[in-house]
Design an enzyme around this catalytic site. Sequence first.
Site, PDB file in Angstrom:
ATOM      1  N   HIS A   1       7.341  -1.125  -0.620  1.00 34.53           N
ATOM      2  CA  HIS A   1       6.337  -0.595   0.299  1.00 34.53           C
ATOM      3  C   HIS A   1       6.115  -1.554   1.470  1.00 34.53           C
ATOM      4  CE1 HIS A   1       2.240   1.767   0.507  1.00 34.53           C
ATOM      5  NE2 HIS A   1       3.055   2.034   1.512  1.00 34.53           N
TER       6      HIS A   1
ATOM      7  N   TYR B   1      -2.923   2.871  -1.988  1.00 31.68           N
ATOM      8  CA  TYR B   1      -3.762   4.009  -1.638  1.00 31.68           C
ATOM      9  C   TYR B   1      -5.050   4.006  -2.459  1.00 31.68           C
ATOM     10  CZ  TYR B   1       0.692   5.718   0.287  1.00 31.68           C
ATOM     11  OH  TYR B   1       1.879   5.840   0.975  1.00 31.68           O
TER      12      TYR B   1
END
Length: 337
Positions: free
Chosen positions: A140, A56
Amino acid sequence: MHQRKIQNTSVVLTGLGFGASAIGNLYRVTPADESTAAIDAAWDAGIRYFDTAPHYGLGLSERRLGAALRSRPRAEYVVSSKVGRLLVPNEHPRGVDTEGFVVRDDLRRQWDFSRDGVLRSIDETLQRTGLDRLDIVYLHDPDDHWQQAADQAMPALADLRDQGVIGAIGAGMNQSAMLARFLRETAADVVMLAGRYTLLDQSALDDVLPAARDLGKSVVAVGVFNSGLLSQDRPAEGMKYDYQDAPPALVARARAMAEVCAAHGTSLPAAAIAFPYTHPSIINVTLGMRTAQQVGRNVALHDQHVPDGLWDDLRAQGLIRSDVLAGHGGGRDERCL
């Protein structure tokens, strides 16, 4: 705000979580003071679970979240981050990241689910956040890396959990089938399920949710608005579904759901947030939040009463699957600690 424990661990999550992708400048710039105000508003509203990732904003989300939480009592909140994408120097920068975040691309992402990669990723996340530990670590998006993720990454996380360094471990993905494999075949405690148990998509009932229930493991639900189509009282043409323009048939279905919600005295986005709690294995809904105003809206929607009769009517009209476990005594309020 109600709380529930990740099964077989000591980690307790508030029912609503703060998703920190937006404060990593997802799609547009978010000023630093605006992101701090959002985190402060979440804290004031009782949210104590915060989720971030190196991906992010090439570390920006982790830095901002850590800076905003660092002065808070560490025992009072839960932070999760993720492994699988190392941040390494970008040999050919073009100026701006190409993966959806408006940040400089001096770094790039490098897939790595090796044991060494996991340990390095966690160490670098701790440096960026300035925190002394992570409570939850997820793999992830290991979609294309099952073997390395299952054989190296998850055992590395399990060792850290068993040493007490991490409280809980798992995986986060936009699909449900592989998440079911992580629950059934690895040491995962919890999975983060994106968009596959929503008012418009209940495919997780075919794999990961039965696995969680059978094994006594937990699920965190994200992407409950399916990229936007369920986020407004009145769905409109041009809204997004799973990152694409929503097909007309889905817009029509969402509008039909909105009418049923209105008849029950609630709204479509409130129902979208409440819906995942109808399954007993789902312990938390985490929403992306960028500003204090978004936090306020999300908390109000989360707190809005959604009657069990709504699920019965949606089932009866064929708008959700007939095997949804709703309207029979389930619900978020009954599962508080």
